[in-house]
Design an enzyme around this catalytic site. Structure first.
Site, PDB file in Angstrom:
ATOM      1  N   ASP A  54       1.453  -1.390   0.035  1.00  0.00           N
ATOM      2  CA  ASP A  54       0.261  -0.057   0.205  1.00  0.00           C
ATOM      3  C   ASP A  54       0.818   1.367  -0.124  1.00  0.00           C
ATOM      4  O   ASP A  54       1.718   1.637   0.979  1.00  0.00           O
ATOM      5  CB  ASP A  54      -0.894   0.127   1.177  1.00  0.00           C
ATOM      6  CG  ASP A  54      -1.758   0.997   1.403  1.00  0.00           C
ATOM      7  OD1 ASP A  54      -1.672   2.118   0.465  1.00  0.00           O
ATOM      8  OD2 ASP A  54      -2.770   0.982   1.880  1.00  0.00           O
ATOM      9  N   TYR A 144       0.249  18.641  -4.594  1.00  0.00           N
ATOM     10  CA  TYR A 144       1.070  17.898  -5.885  1.00  0.00           C
ATOM     11  C   TYR A 144       2.525  18.523  -6.203  1.00  0.00           C
ATOM     12  O   TYR A 144       2.512  17.461  -6.561  1.00  0.00           O
ATOM     13  CB  TYR A 144      -0.431  17.786  -6.502  1.00  0.00           C
ATOM     14  CG  TYR A 144       0.012  17.106  -7.996  1.00  0.00           C
ATOM     15  CD1 TYR A 144      -0.326  15.709  -7.617  1.00  0.00           C
ATOM     16  CD2 TYR A 144       0.713  17.305  -8.959  1.00  0.00           C
ATOM     17  CE1 TYR A 144      -0.427  14.240  -8.239  1.00  0.00           C
ATOM     18  CE2 TYR A 144       0.048  16.582 -10.506  1.00  0.00           C
ATOM     19  CZ  TYR A 144       0.467  15.455 -10.473  1.00  0.00           C
ATOM     20  OH  TYR A 144       0.266  14.090 -10.933  1.00  0.00           O
ATOM     21  N   ALA A 146       4.298  20.173  -4.590  1.00  0.00           N
ATOM     22  CA  ALA A 146       5.438  19.548  -3.866  1.00  0.00           C
ATOM     23  C   ALA A 146       6.426  18.295  -3.667  1.00  0.00           C
ATOM     24  O   ALA A 146       7.635  18.292  -3.982  1.00  0.00           O
ATOM     25  CB  ALA A 146       5.055  20.011  -2.493  1.00  0.00           C
ATOM     26  N   LYS A 148       5.988  16.128  -6.217  1.00  0.00           N
ATOM     27  CA  LYS A 148       6.490  15.905  -7.440  1.00  0.00           C
ATOM     28  C   LYS A 148       7.841  16.968  -7.677  1.00  0.00           C
ATOM     29  O   LYS A 148       8.148  16.082  -8.608  1.00  0.00           O
ATOM     30  CB  LYS A 148       5.232  16.681  -9.254  1.00  0.00           C
ATOM     31  CG  LYS A 148       4.198  15.395  -8.968  1.00  0.00           C
ATOM     32  CD  LYS A 148       4.399  14.063  -9.404  1.00  0.00           C
ATOM     33  CE  LYS A 148       3.791  13.070  -9.755  1.00  0.00           C
ATOM     34  NZ  LYS A 148       4.015  12.065  -9.996  1.00  0.00           N
TER      35      LYS A 148
END
Length: 229
Positions: A54, A144, A146, A148
Site C-alpha cells: 500500500d 501535488y 510539492a 512532484k
C-alpha cells in the site's frame, strides 16, 4: 525479455505501459494496494506476478515485501501510481499533505531503496512518471506540485548516486492526460471533462518505452510531453 516492476498498472498510464510490455513478452511484476486489487491485476495481465504493498503507508512497504517472493533482478522499476488533492495552501490539512507526499514521493523512494540491489544486478532503469507540476506550481496545486518537485529531486540525486552502478534514471513529465486522475481533477476544479481534449495514456506510454529502449550508451534524464494543438 525484460523484467519490470510497475506501480499504477491498474489504470491510465500504468495500464498502457503494462499492456505494451506484456504484448512484447516482457515479465511483469505489478504492485497492488491489497489482495483484491492484486487479483484484478493478475486477471487483467495473465502471466504477470503481483506484489501487495500500500503506497499510502510507505513505512510498511519493507515489511510487506519481506513477506512475499520478489524478483531477483529488474530491468526497470516504473513509478507510475500517484494521487492528487487540489486545495489552497490556507485550506489544506496535514492529512492531505501527508497522504499526497506518502504516495507520490516517500513510497517511490522506499520502493527504490528496496529494489536497488535487483536493479544493480541488471544495470536497470528507474522511471519516475512525474508531471508538469513537477516543474512549476500553480494555485491550488501546492501539495501535488510539492510532491512532484520532490520526486524530481529524488530522481536527480539517484542518478548521481547510481550512475556508477550502471542504473539509468529518467523523469517523465506528462501534461494533462485522459486518465481517471484527470476525471477527479476536473471534478475538483468544477469543470466539464472531455477526454478528447487531452493526451491518451498510450501516447505517454510510447515516450516511456522510448526511454527504456534507448541503447545503453545513452540516457534520457528528463522528458516532457504535452497535448498537441
Amino acid at each position: 525479455m525484460g523484467t519490470h516492476l510497475i506501480t499504477g498498472a491498474g489504470s491510465g498510464i500504468g495500464t498502457a505501459v503494462a499492456e505494451r510490455l506484456a504484448e512484447r513478452g516482457d515479465e511483469l511484476w505489478l504492485v497492488a494496494r491489497d489482495a483484491g486489487r492484486a487479483k484484478q491485476l493478475a486477471d487483467r495481465f495473465p502471466g504477470s506476478r503481483t506484489l501487495v504493498g500500500d503506497l499510502s503507508t510507505p513505512d510498511r512497504l519493507s515489511w510487506a515485501m519481506s513477506k512475499q517472493q520478489v524478483p531477483d533482478r529488474l530491468d526497470s522499476l516504473l513509478h507510475i501510481a500517484g494521487v492528487v488533492e487540489l486545495g489552497r495552501i490556507g485550506e489544506l490539512t496535514p492529512k492531505a499533505w501527508n497522504a499526497t507526499l506518502a504516495a507520490n514521493l516517500v513510497s517511490p523512494a522506499e520502493l527504490t531503496r528496496l529494489f536497488l540491489p535487483q536493479l544493480r544486478v541488471a544495470q536497470g532503469h528507474v522511471v519516475f512518471v512525474n508531471s508538469g507540476a513537477g516543474l512549476r506550481a500553480s494555485a491550488e496545486w501546492g501539495a501535488y506540485a510539492a510532491s512532484k518537485h520532490g520526486l524530481k529531486a529524488l530522481a536527480d540525486s539517484l542518478r548521481w548516486e547510481e550512475g556508477g552502478n550502471g542504473v539509468r534514471v529518467t523523469s517523465v513529465h506528462p501534461g494533462r492526460t485522459a486518465t481517471p486522475m484527470q476525471v477527479k481533477v476536473h471534478q475538483q476544479e468544477g469543470k466539464e471533462y472531455d477526454p478528447a481534449a487531452w493526451m491518451a495514456p498510450e501516447s505517454v506510454a510510447t515516450t516511456i518505452l522510448m526511454a527504456l529502449d534507448l541503447p545503453r550508451d545513452a540516457e534520457v534524464t528528463d522528458l516532457s510531453v504535452r497535448p498537441s494543438g
